[in-house]
Design an enzyme around this catalytic site. Structure first.
Site, mmCIF file in Angstrom:
data_model
loop_
_atom_site.group_PDB
_atom_site.id
_atom_site.type_symbol
_atom_site.label_atom_id
_atom_site.label_comp_id
_atom_site.label_asym_id
_atom_site.label_seq_id
_atom_site.Cartn_x
_atom_site.Cartn_y
_atom_site.Cartn_z
ATOM 1 C CG LEU A 226 -11.778 4.448 -2.558
ATOM 2 C CD1 LEU A 226 -10.766 5.559 -2.609
ATOM 3 C CD2 LEU A 226 -11.950 3.959 -1.129
ATOM 4 C CG HIS B 155 -8.098 7.751 -2.546
ATOM 5 N ND1 HIS B 155 -7.743 7.220 -3.752
ATOM 6 C CD2 HIS B 155 -7.864 6.783 -1.622
ATOM 7 C CE1 HIS B 155 -7.312 5.976 -3.572
ATOM 8 N NE2 HIS B 155 -7.369 5.687 -2.297
ATOM 9 C CG PHE C 54 -2.372 0.018 0.927
ATOM 10 C CD1 PHE C 54 -2.975 -1.077 0.344
ATOM 11 C CD2 PHE C 54 -3.147 1.124 1.228
ATOM 12 C CE1 PHE C 54 -4.325 -1.059 0.052
ATOM 13 C CE2 PHE C 54 -4.503 1.142 0.943
ATOM 14 C CZ PHE C 54 -5.102 0.054 0.356
ATOM 15 N NE ARG D 43 -4.967 6.597 0.306
ATOM 16 C CZ ARG D 43 -5.838 6.010 1.087
ATOM 17 N NH1 ARG D 43 -6.484 6.712 2.010
ATOM 18 N NH2 ARG D 43 -6.082 4.724 0.972
ATOM 19 C CG HIS E 160 -10.458 8.903 0.765
ATOM 20 N ND1 HIS E 160 -11.528 8.085 0.462
ATOM 21 C CD2 HIS E 160 -9.548 8.123 1.390
ATOM 22 C CE1 HIS E 160 -11.271 6.857 0.900
ATOM 23 N NE2 HIS E 160 -10.084 6.857 1.477
ATOM 24 C CD GLU F 203 -2.689 4.163 -1.128
ATOM 25 O OE1 GLU F 203 -3.411 5.140 -0.918
ATOM 26 O OE2 GLU F 203 -1.736 3.845 -0.416
ATOM 27 N NE ARG G 274 -7.120 7.895 6.315
ATOM 28 C CZ ARG G 274 -7.311 6.916 5.431
ATOM 29 N NH1 ARG G 274 -6.574 5.826 5.477
ATOM 30 N NH2 ARG G 274 -8.232 7.030 4.497
ATOM 31 C CD GLN H 142 -5.709 10.562 2.526
ATOM 32 O OE1 GLN H 142 -6.440 9.659 2.893
ATOM 33 N NE2 GLN H 142 -4.414 10.563 2.761
#
Lengths: 167, 579, 238
Positions: free
Chosen positions: B249, B239, B116, B283, B349, B252, B391, B237
């Site tokens: 979404l 994404h 990730f 991100r 996100h 990832e 994050r 954030q």
């Protein structure tokens, strides 16, 4: 968070399983029944050859296997006419075949009744949801099944008794 | 009606359920109120996974995880909390597994882990397989299992009750919440010894978002209105991979399984921005890179999106590891990712900021140690802060379960030790809510909620998203001023008591306006670029002046005050952030 | 494109009977049915009421009857509902459940049935220090069933449920399957008596409506059949 659903009851697994088993057997029993009863010229209770509608209107009677004719004439005299009923009764009167065919029919009867009445009971409990109504409907339906079983067993057992060829 | 419980948890997503479960196991009388049925909570939409240094696939250590999280946070995360989270993560995952979460498995039968963004081996050497997952519906698997466990443990649920206010005593002790029951339209008071907010994020402030319609930041707005601060609200954030125009979404995990981003020239542009980890950069970096490509004319066909290419990954992996996103792109775009690349663009996100808490979930009034008695916050609505300025993917689920659990345990233990009594309710605790609802229902002339909300979302998207300048932020503030006035006059058509969702839409619009203003003001205030907060007029990180958390207080309508809180640093001194 | 949207409206506060209302809206063929409803709520009639949340088929809020079939409004596109300009899309609440308002149904009975099947992992052996091992093959047995989002499309599409609302229904039974066939579960003894009961499994006549309704395309009938076989084996062993 108590729930009124999912109340346990006695297990119905075996009833369902028997329904599958009887269903599977009924397929084979039905095929055999149709073959023996309606198609095979040697054993068929119908004519060995199929008559056209014109022939039937003209009053023609089907031609039966020689053995059937002989048996009926021996019993009722040389002018007796052979009917499909006679052929079935003759088969059930035969000392060797009778055991086989009566056994077959008894099995057929029990399986068909269980299969049919299990299904009927499912439908009844689907639509009748009051507990007393359910008990009543189920008692009635299984009583009917029992009556049909007795009538059926009686019919199978006594069938052909009078047809024993008088040798 | 007045309901009375030891612990009232607001929100039934991952963190709320985890807190409920542990408070209940600790012997407390727990009630969970939620504006949605718990299984509809947005935790269920988390796809890719939950990070923990289990080391099932290769060598891994919690300290590596902690370093990645600190670095990912652009050194704004509090390292004591991050250490707790990363150290506790493996044990918590095992516990989830014991609860029955259906994790995907590797050949040995252990929980499967994948790569990730931002998660690396040995302090940044190369990507590591750390993210545990249940195909690409990890959040769904966890949410459903936790709800199953709560049902087993007979947690009391009040479904479709929307919390609208906190009840505080004059001494500043929280002793309950006011909630609106959707079914009947009744306003209820929940009298409690402890209240735990787990109300999630505010993605609906923005036009393009991966968040649910329900993600309107209710808990944060309620806290703000109660005179308590919000922390680090400038960090939002985006994404990198939302389905183009829809914002839905695309995990990832798609890049974790080998997917790459390409621009109009077919170039794998992330190689330029993050030479070591490439497409698996954090991100904030990837979202900026995508916008950079678009700005420089390398968006697909010159438009505002790029491609996420999974074609080389193969049908087998796509169908078994990424089935949901394959379905999404087939359903919504008519695109089969096995054969065609997926058009993607950044989508709002996650809220890094939120209600300031310590690592037991206790809400802080003003800096460290100044707790608000009786009030807890966990999950996305809280800011511990483990995510700092950005994050890492797969760190939100672990935040939910680790800190949800800690808050649950802390509440039950405090109750047991202190044998605390309920504070008496103040007079008319539901007055504010009653007046607010009566006001909305009484209006006859004005705009519909949706029109004002759309304008709010548009200005936030245009001016306060990935790139910000003083100019755009001021534009947003001007717009918001007008939007605030318009929001006060919105009219609803549905005046009935029964299941009046339109009334709640109007209330939520008020929350969104408050949060939008707080986000914009905090962004304007922070004159540096850090993590997800990228100021083009202040492109450098400025540790000398800004290695600190922002606290924003609402002093009155449209009036705010800033305060700051130092960042806790234990092991990892701030360094330049390169991937 | 212009389409007619026919919605079955009912607010028990003011209406004696449900009634149909028709709206004419301009939509994009790529819009979801949920976007159509949102358009009406936001710009035409704010009193139109339905549940919604994630908007992309994961939360399970917006199961309803669309053009006569139970579906998730957010997971079906206009182009799949109409053939051309001026066509009609109909929306109704899921059948058989009591209606709260418009397209919102009372799901309490649905969730009571879910609770009835003991929908949680039951274990007797103490947990190991690490995870309980489960092979990919064992996981594959429950993989499909764990996709369930509890939207209720299946249960409210099931003719057995229509006839007998007390029948546990496919969603609850699938949950029972999901835990009973989990290699880590040791609760079959407790759970099976609930599903092997008068209002349980045996009212599934493999009609396959559940499979057709499921927005996650779960092969529900297949898993319920496996559960039936399991119940028979347990009954035979007793």
């Amino acid at each position: 968070m108590a729930t009124q659903y999912g109340k346990t009851s006695r297990s119905y697994a075996m009833n369902w399983f028997l329904h599958r088993i009887t269903g599977t057997f009924l397929v084979f029993l039905l095929i055999t029944h149709f073959w023996v009863q309606h198609y095979d010229a040697q054993t068929a209770s119908v004519a060995a050859q199929v008559l056209s509608s014109e022939q039937i209107e003209a009053g023609a009677l089907p031609d039966y296997p020689e053995a059937a004719k002989e048996a009926v004439r021996a019993r009722y005299g040389p002018d007796a006419e052979v009917t499909p009923y006679d052929v079935v009764m003759l088969r059930l009167a035969d000392p060797v075949y009778a055991v086989l065919w009566k056994g077959f029919n008894i099995l057929f009867l029990i399986f068909a009744l269980h299969h049919g009445f299990y299904g009927l009971n499912n439908i009844l409990t689907d639509y009748i949801r009051n507990p007393i109504g359910r008990v009543l409907a189920q008692t009635l339906s299984w009583t009917l099944a029992l009556v049909l079983l007795i009538v059926g067993l009686y019919s199978i057992i006594v069938a052909g008794w009078g047809y024993m060829p008088a040798s | 009606m007045i309901f009375s419980h030891d612990v009232v948890i607001v929100g039934a997503g991952g963190s709320g359920l985890m807190a409920a479960l542990y408070a209940k196991e600790g012997g407390a009388d727990v009630a969970v109120i939620s504006k949605l049925h718990p299984l509809r909570s947005h935790t269920g939409a988390a796809q890719g996974g939950i990070g923990a240094a289990l080391g099932n696939e290769e060598e891994d250590h919690w300290l590596w995880h902690a370093f990645d999280t600190v670095k990912g946070s652009d050194y704004l995360g509090d390292q004591d909390a991050i250490e707790i989270m990363c150290q506790d993560a493996p044990r918590t995952i095992i516990e989830l597994e014991h609860y029955g979460v259906p994790f995907s498995r590797n050949k040995e039968g252990k929980i499967a882990q994948r790569r990730f963004g931002g998660h690396t081996r040995n302090f940044g050497e190369a990507p590591v397989r750390r993210t545990c997952h249940a195909a690409d519906r990890t959040g769904h698997a966890i949410l459903h299992t936790l709800y199953d466990q709560c049902v087993k443990n007979q947690v009391r649920f009040y479904d479709e009750f929307q919390a609208l206010d906190l009840i505080m005593t004059p001494e500043g002790v929280c002793c309950g919440v006011v909630a609106y029951e959707l079914l009947t339209g009744e306003i209820h008071v929940f009298h409690a010894k402890m209240v735990c907010l787990a109300t999630g994020g505010y993605g609906r402030v923005y036009k393009t978002t991966s968040n649910a319609h329900a993600s309107t930041g209710d808990g944060m707005a309620i806290v703000l209105r109660s005179g308590l601060p919000l922390e680090d609200m400038e960090f939002v954030q985006f994404h990198p991979t939302g389905l183009y125009r829809l914002g839905i979404l695309v995990t990832e995990g798609a890049r974790g399984e080998g997917g790459i981003l390409i621009n109009d020239r077919g170039e794998r542009f992330m190689e330029r921005y993050a030479p070591t980890v490439k497409d698996l950069a954090p991100r904030d970096l990837v979202s900026r890179a995508i916008y950079q490509e678009i700005r420089e004319g390398r968006g697909i066909n010159g438009k505002d999106y790029v491609y996420l290419d999974l074609r080389h990954v193969g049908r087998e992996v796509i169908e078994t590891k990424l089935p949901e996103i394959a379905t999404f792109s087939r359903t919504y775009l008519g695109i089969d990712p096995v054969k065609e690349p997926i058009p993607v663009a950044p989508t709002c996100h996650y809220a890094m900021g939120g209600i300031p808490t310590n690592y037991d979930g206790q809400v802080e009034r003003a800096g460290r140690g100044s707790i608000v008695p009786g009030l807890y916050a966990v999950g996305e609505c809280a800011c511990v802060s483990v995510h700092g300025a950005n994050r890492l993917g797969s760190n939100s689920l672990v935040d939910l379960v680790v800190f949800g659990r800690r808050a649950g345990i802390h509440m039950a233990e405090t109750l047991r030790k202190e044998g605390r009594k309920k504070e008496p309710l103040p007079d008319n605790p539901d007055r504010r809510v009653r007046e607010m609802l009566e006001d909305i229902l009484s209006r006859t002339q004005g705009e519909p909620v949706a029109v004002v909300r759309a304008d709010l979302q548009q200005t936030m998207m245009d001016n306060v998203s990935v790139f910000r300048t003083e100019e755009t932020l001021n534009t947003a503030l001007e717009d918001l001023k007008q939007i605030r006035e318009r929001a006060k006059r919105v009219v609803i058509r549905d005046k009935s008591k029964r299941f009046n969702t339109e009334l709640m839409d109007a209330v939520e619009l008020g929350f969104l306006v408050d949060l939008a203003e707080v986000i914009t003001r905090s962004a304007l205030n922070r004159t540096e670029s850090r993590g997800a907060h990228s100021r083009e007029d202040y492109p450098k990180r400025d540790d000398e002046n800004w290695l600190k958390h922002t606290l924003i207080y609402r002093e009155g309508e449209g009036e705010y005050r800033f305060d700051y809180k130092p960042v806790t640093i234990t092991r990892f001194q701030p360094q330049e952030r390169k991937y | 494109m212009n389409v007619k949207v026919k919605i079955k409206r009912f607010n028990p506060e003011t209406d004696a009977e449900p009634h149909w209302e028709t709206y004419e809206v301009d939509v994009d063929p790529m819009d979801s049915a949920l976007s159509v409803l949102l358009h009406i709520k936001w710009h035409i009639d704010g009193s139109l009421t339905f549940r919604k949340s994630c908007g992309h088929g994961v939360c399970g809020s917006d199961a309803m009857k669309i053009n006569g079939e139970n579906r998730l409004a957010c997971s079906v596109l206009v182009r799949d509902l109409v053939k051309g300009e001026g066509d009609t899309i109909t929306f109704e609440p899921l059948p058989t459940a009591p209606v709260i308002k418009d397209l919102v149904i009372d799901q309490s009975r649905f969730f009571e049935k879910y609770r009835a099947v003991k929908p949680w992992l039951i274990t007797r052996t103490p947990p190991p220090e690490r995870e309980r091992l489960q092979s990919p093959e064992e996981f594959a047995l429950i993989d499909d069933a764990t996709k369930c989002i509890m939207c209720g499309a299946c249960t409210h599409a099931c003719p057995s449920t229509w006839a007998d609302p007390d029948y546990l229904g496919p969603a609850a039974l699938l949950k029972a399957y999901r835990y009973t066939f989990d290699s880590r579960d040791e609760g079959a003894e407790e759970r099976l008596p609930v599903v092997d009961s008068r209002e349980g499994l045996w009212k599934c006549y493999t009609i396959f409506n559940c499979n057709e309704a499921c927005p996650k395309e779960i092969d529900i009938s297949r898993w319920l059949s496996a559960l039936k076989r399991r119940a028979v084996m347990e009954a035979a062993a007793r």
